[in-house]
Design an enzyme around this catalytic site. Structure first.
Site, PDB file in Angstrom:
ATOM      1  N   LEU A   1     -18.529  -1.560   2.407  1.00 22.97           N
ATOM      2  CA  LEU A   1     -19.307  -0.451   1.841  1.00 22.97           C
ATOM      3  C   LEU A   1     -19.030  -0.305   0.348  1.00 22.97           C
ATOM      4  CD1 LEU A   1     -19.042   2.224   4.687  1.00 22.97           C
ATOM      5  CD2 LEU A   1     -20.911   0.618   4.205  1.00 22.97           C
TER       6      LEU A   1
ATOM      7  N   TYR B   1       0.853  -1.182   0.000  1.00 25.83           N
ATOM      8  CA  TYR B   1       0.000   0.000   0.000  1.00 25.83           C
ATOM      9  C   TYR B   1       0.892   1.237   0.000  1.00 25.83           C
ATOM     10  CZ  TYR B   1      -3.946  -3.030   1.378  1.00 25.83           C
ATOM     11  OH  TYR B   1      -4.919  -3.995   1.439  1.00 25.83           O
TER      12      TYR B   1
ATOM     13  N   ARG C   1     -16.342   0.190  -1.360  1.00 27.34           N
ATOM     14  CA  ARG C   1     -15.473   1.334  -1.659  1.00 27.34           C
ATOM     15  C   ARG C   1     -16.243   2.659  -1.653  1.00 27.34           C
ATOM     16  NH1 ARG C   1     -14.249  -3.199  -4.257  1.00 27.34           N
ATOM     17  NH2 ARG C   1     -12.118  -3.975  -3.992  1.00 27.34           N
ATOM     18  N   GLY C   2     -17.195   2.735  -0.747  1.00 30.52           N
ATOM     19  CA  GLY C   2     -17.977   3.954  -0.595  1.00 30.52           C
ATOM     20  C   GLY C   2     -19.243   3.982  -1.413  1.00 30.52           C
TER      21      GLY C   2
ATOM     22  N   SER D   1     -22.186   3.585   0.810  1.00 28.68           N
ATOM     23  CA  SER D   1     -22.028   4.289   2.087  1.00 28.68           C
ATOM     24  C   SER D   1     -23.141   5.293   2.342  1.00 28.68           C
ATOM     25  CB  SER D   1     -20.690   5.029   2.122  1.00 28.68           C
ATOM     26  OG  SER D   1     -20.693   6.092   1.171  1.00 28.68           O
TER      27      SER D   1
END
Length: 336
Positions: A211, A58, A213-214, A217
């Site tokens: 979620l 990452y 990746r939003g 959400s």
């Protein structure tokens, strides 16, 4: 708030019922604020979150260094409760490009040495290859991690994005604590073949992307502009008509959330929590505000009627678009 705990499989550690996925604090979702990221990790630990998930690739080690700094500056009692879950194996270039995975035993130990240094810890609690290296038998990769367990550098062995057959082969080599897989209301492919196998073998699932990746959400809008470095700018689910369709599902979910007096995100996370004690959702909160919202899902109780209403509003396979671009889908072994 007291966060309940769950145990990773029959061999793994006891962890908080929600874990914190730290990837977005360093990569793939646009710019992040370092100070706020560290404050969010501190807030998570203070709230009772114990599981911190990362990958050595990452932002090429940045995320591990970030977690290391957060642990170093946290109160001793909070630092001692933290459990690290680390993925390894992805190969990247100086320009951020991706070019495969390396699961050779020597590489496994090399990756671990650097992770231990960046995190500032003497052991990693759960260690796993991020994607299967198809040029190396999984038995060899797992065997190398098992040697690190024997030497005290790793406590438990995990897997990531693997299919049922690979899970069986890995578990026949050494005890597996958990498998990390994408699992959400609109990503339910693991239910067909993978969950039955993990449950048969006593292996837990740490669920990422809860979620999506939003996307589910409740905060993502159709006019949101995504930078070139944001993974979602290239994700099929966030493109054109796919996005429009998927956001209609979110609006159906919003109606149910409003009836219960909770947010869309809380309802979506609570749904994953409801799927079994053997599933530990990872929330990708990058700010203390989003973390607080996610933790609120622990107070959401879903009865049979709620679950039926959610199922009717967002049926399995109702989303459109693959969860990764085609080039990344080619590296997956997880059959979903």
């Amino acid at each position: 708030m007291t966060i309940p705990t769950r145990t990773l499989g029959t061999t793994g550690p006891q962890v908080s019922a929600l874990g914190l996925g730290c990837m977005g604090m360093s990569a793939l979702y646009g710019d992040a604020d370092r100070t706020e990221s560290i404050a969010t990790i501190h807030a998570a630990l203070e709230a009772g979150v114990t599981l911190l998930d990362t990958g050595d690739f990452y932002a090429m080690g940045h995320n591990e260094l970030l977690i290391g700094e957060a642990l170093r500056t946290a109160p001793a009692a909070r630092r001692e409760q933290a459990l690290t879950s680390v993925k390894f194996g992805a190969l990247r270039g100086p320009d951020g490009s991706w070019f495969g995975y390396d699961g050779r035993p020597a590489a496994v130990k090399n990756f671990a040495a650097y992770s231990l240094q960046r995190l500032g810890v003497d052991h990693i609690d759960v260690y796993r290859i991020a994607r299967v290296d198809h040029d190396v038998p999984i038995e060899e990769t797992i065997g190398a991690i098992a040697e690190l367990v024997e030497q005290g550098y790793v406590r438990h062995i995990g897997l990531s994005e693997v299919g049922a057959d690979t899970i069986r082969r890995a578990a026949a080599t050494a005890p597996i604590a958990d498998v990390q897989l994408e699992y959400a209301l609109i990503t339910r492919g693991i239910e067909d073949r993978i969950l039955p196998v993990t449950r048969e073998l006593g292996i837990s699932v740490t669920a990422y992307g809860v979620l999506s990746r939003g996307l589910i959400s409740g905060h993502f809008t159709p006019d949101r502009q995504l930078g070139a470095s944001d993974f979602r700018a290239h994700s099929p689910r966030f493109q054109g008509e796919n996005l429009q369709h998927n956001l209609t599902l979110v609006e159906q979910l919003r109606k149910l959330a409003e009836q219960k007096g909770v947010s869309v995100a809380q309802l979506a996370i609570a749904w994953v929590l409801s799927r079994g004690e053997d599933i530990v959702p990872l929330v990708g909160a990058r700010t203390r505000e989003r973390l607080a919202e996610s933790l609120g899902a622990l107070d959401v109780v879903l009865d049979a009627a709620d679950l039926a209403a959610i199922e009717a509003a967002v049926p399995a396979d109702s989303a459109v678009g693959d969860r990764y671009p085609s080039a990344m889908m080619a590296h997956l072994d997880s059959e979903h």
